[in-house]
Scaffold this motif. Sequence first.
Motif, mmCIF file in Angstrom:
data_model
loop_
_atom_site.group_PDB
_atom_site.id
_atom_site.type_symbol
_atom_site.label_atom_id
_atom_site.label_comp_id
_atom_site.label_asym_id
_atom_site.label_seq_id
_atom_site.Cartn_x
_atom_site.Cartn_y
_atom_site.Cartn_z
ATOM 1 N N ASP A 14 0.439 -0.746 0.324
ATOM 2 C CA ASP A 14 0.032 -0.152 0.223
ATOM 3 C C ASP A 14 0.520 1.125 -0.242
ATOM 4 O O ASP A 14 0.119 2.251 -0.746
ATOM 5 C CB ASP A 14 -0.835 0.048 1.334
ATOM 6 C CG ASP A 14 -1.424 -0.721 1.370
ATOM 7 O OD1 ASP A 14 -2.131 -1.421 0.101
ATOM 8 O OD2 ASP A 14 -3.027 -1.393 1.804
ATOM 9 N N ILE A 15 2.437 1.094 0.737
ATOM 10 C CA ILE A 15 2.794 2.744 0.324
ATOM 11 C C ILE A 15 3.924 1.664 -0.601
ATOM 12 O O ILE A 15 4.757 0.759 -0.379
ATOM 13 C CB ILE A 15 3.614 2.712 2.463
ATOM 14 C CG1 ILE A 15 2.317 2.623 3.090
ATOM 15 C CG2 ILE A 15 4.359 3.462 2.285
ATOM 16 C CD1 ILE A 15 2.055 4.423 2.931
ATOM 17 N N LEU A 16 4.186 3.108 -1.277
ATOM 18 C CA LEU A 16 5.162 3.294 -2.228
ATOM 19 C C LEU A 16 6.985 3.564 -1.781
ATOM 20 O O LEU A 16 6.690 4.601 -1.060
ATOM 21 C CB LEU A 16 5.086 3.880 -3.584
ATOM 22 C CG LEU A 16 3.627 3.354 -4.454
ATOM 23 C CD1 LEU A 16 4.034 4.417 -5.399
ATOM 24 C CD2 LEU A 16 4.044 2.148 -5.598
ATOM 25 N N ALA A 39 4.901 6.260 0.270
ATOM 26 C CA ALA A 39 3.849 7.674 -0.599
ATOM 27 C C ALA A 39 2.370 6.428 -0.220
ATOM 28 O O ALA A 39 2.878 5.511 -0.901
ATOM 29 C CB ALA A 39 3.880 8.125 -1.933
ATOM 30 N N LYS A 40 1.154 7.025 -0.138
ATOM 31 C CA LYS A 40 0.443 6.544 -0.618
ATOM 32 C C LYS A 40 0.386 5.323 -1.702
ATOM 33 O O LYS A 40 0.358 6.315 -2.839
ATOM 34 C CB LYS A 40 -1.160 6.689 0.038
ATOM 35 C CG LYS A 40 -1.139 7.057 1.829
ATOM 36 C CD LYS A 40 -2.154 7.182 1.684
ATOM 37 C CE LYS A 40 -1.567 8.927 2.371
ATOM 38 N NZ LYS A 40 -3.405 10.584 2.610
ATOM 39 N N ARG A 41 -0.356 4.836 -1.979
ATOM 40 C CA ARG A 41 -0.321 4.251 -3.661
ATOM 41 C C ARG A 41 -2.028 4.173 -3.878
ATOM 42 O O ARG A 41 -2.496 3.960 -2.827
ATOM 43 C CB ARG A 41 -0.334 2.068 -3.072
ATOM 44 C CG ARG A 41 -0.580 1.425 -5.243
ATOM 45 C CD ARG A 41 -0.334 0.342 -5.143
ATOM 46 N NE ARG A 41 0.570 0.103 -4.728
ATOM 47 C CZ ARG A 41 2.044 0.122 -5.573
ATOM 48 N NH1 ARG A 41 1.411 0.411 -6.825
ATOM 49 N NH2 ARG A 41 3.085 -0.844 -5.302
ATOM 50 N N MET A 42 -2.141 4.332 -4.898
ATOM 51 C CA MET A 42 -3.610 5.072 -5.150
ATOM 52 C C MET A 42 -3.758 3.680 -6.520
ATOM 53 O O MET A 42 -3.296 3.341 -6.673
ATOM 54 C CB MET A 42 -3.976 6.358 -5.666
ATOM 55 C CG MET A 42 -3.537 7.668 -4.284
ATOM 56 S SD MET A 42 -4.012 9.442 -5.594
ATOM 57 C CE MET A 42 -5.162 9.108 -5.057
ATOM 58 N N ASP A 43 -5.105 3.609 -6.593
ATOM 59 C CA ASP A 43 -6.103 2.804 -7.085
ATOM 60 C C ASP A 43 -5.972 3.432 -8.856
ATOM 61 O O ASP A 43 -6.192 4.856 -8.625
ATOM 62 C CB ASP A 43 -6.638 1.406 -6.911
ATOM 63 C CG ASP A 43 -8.070 2.417 -7.118
ATOM 64 O OD1 ASP A 43 -7.930 3.638 -7.409
ATOM 65 O OD2 ASP A 43 -8.600 1.933 -6.324
ATOM 66 N N GLN A 44 -5.953 3.356 -9.676
ATOM 67 C CA GLN A 44 -6.593 4.080 -11.006
ATOM 68 C C GLN A 44 -7.760 5.158 -11.177
ATOM 69 O O GLN A 44 -7.912 6.123 -11.514
ATOM 70 C CB GLN A 44 -5.679 3.981 -12.604
ATOM 71 C CG GLN A 44 -6.734 3.865 -13.797
ATOM 72 C CD GLN A 44 -5.455 5.131 -13.853
ATOM 73 O OE1 GLN A 44 -4.472 4.835 -13.874
ATOM 74 N NE2 GLN A 44 -5.575 5.942 -14.021
#
Length: 118
Positions: A14-16, A39-44
């Motif tokens: 979940d964290i890049l 950084a927080k991973r975001m989905d498309q």
Amino acid sequence: MTTEAPKFKLAIEDILTVRVKIQLLSGGVWKKFDYTLFAKRMDQDAVTITHKEDGEQPVAEFVQKVATGWEGQRLVLNDDNTPAAFDPEALKALLSVPGVATLTYQAYMRDLGAREKN
């Protein structure tokens, strides 16, 4: 209304961990200021919604929304010349340097998505 648990999960964190490499001219010499941004991973869908909702959102604001920490940062210093710890004000100072927000955003987007395997 009952919310069902997701049927699937992704095999990614979940964290890049995003490597940002920049150079800035200082005293007539190009200095490297590489750092790792967490950084927080975001989905498309979240990326699309964020860009639509915020319109022409400055990239610095986008980075401030997703950033959770950093490592190896040596551009923003404390009074005693030690690297500043991550906090919203230190991040804002980092992103205030022209070009840094854009390069950080580009590194985030580069590492967020999939890439073709060679």
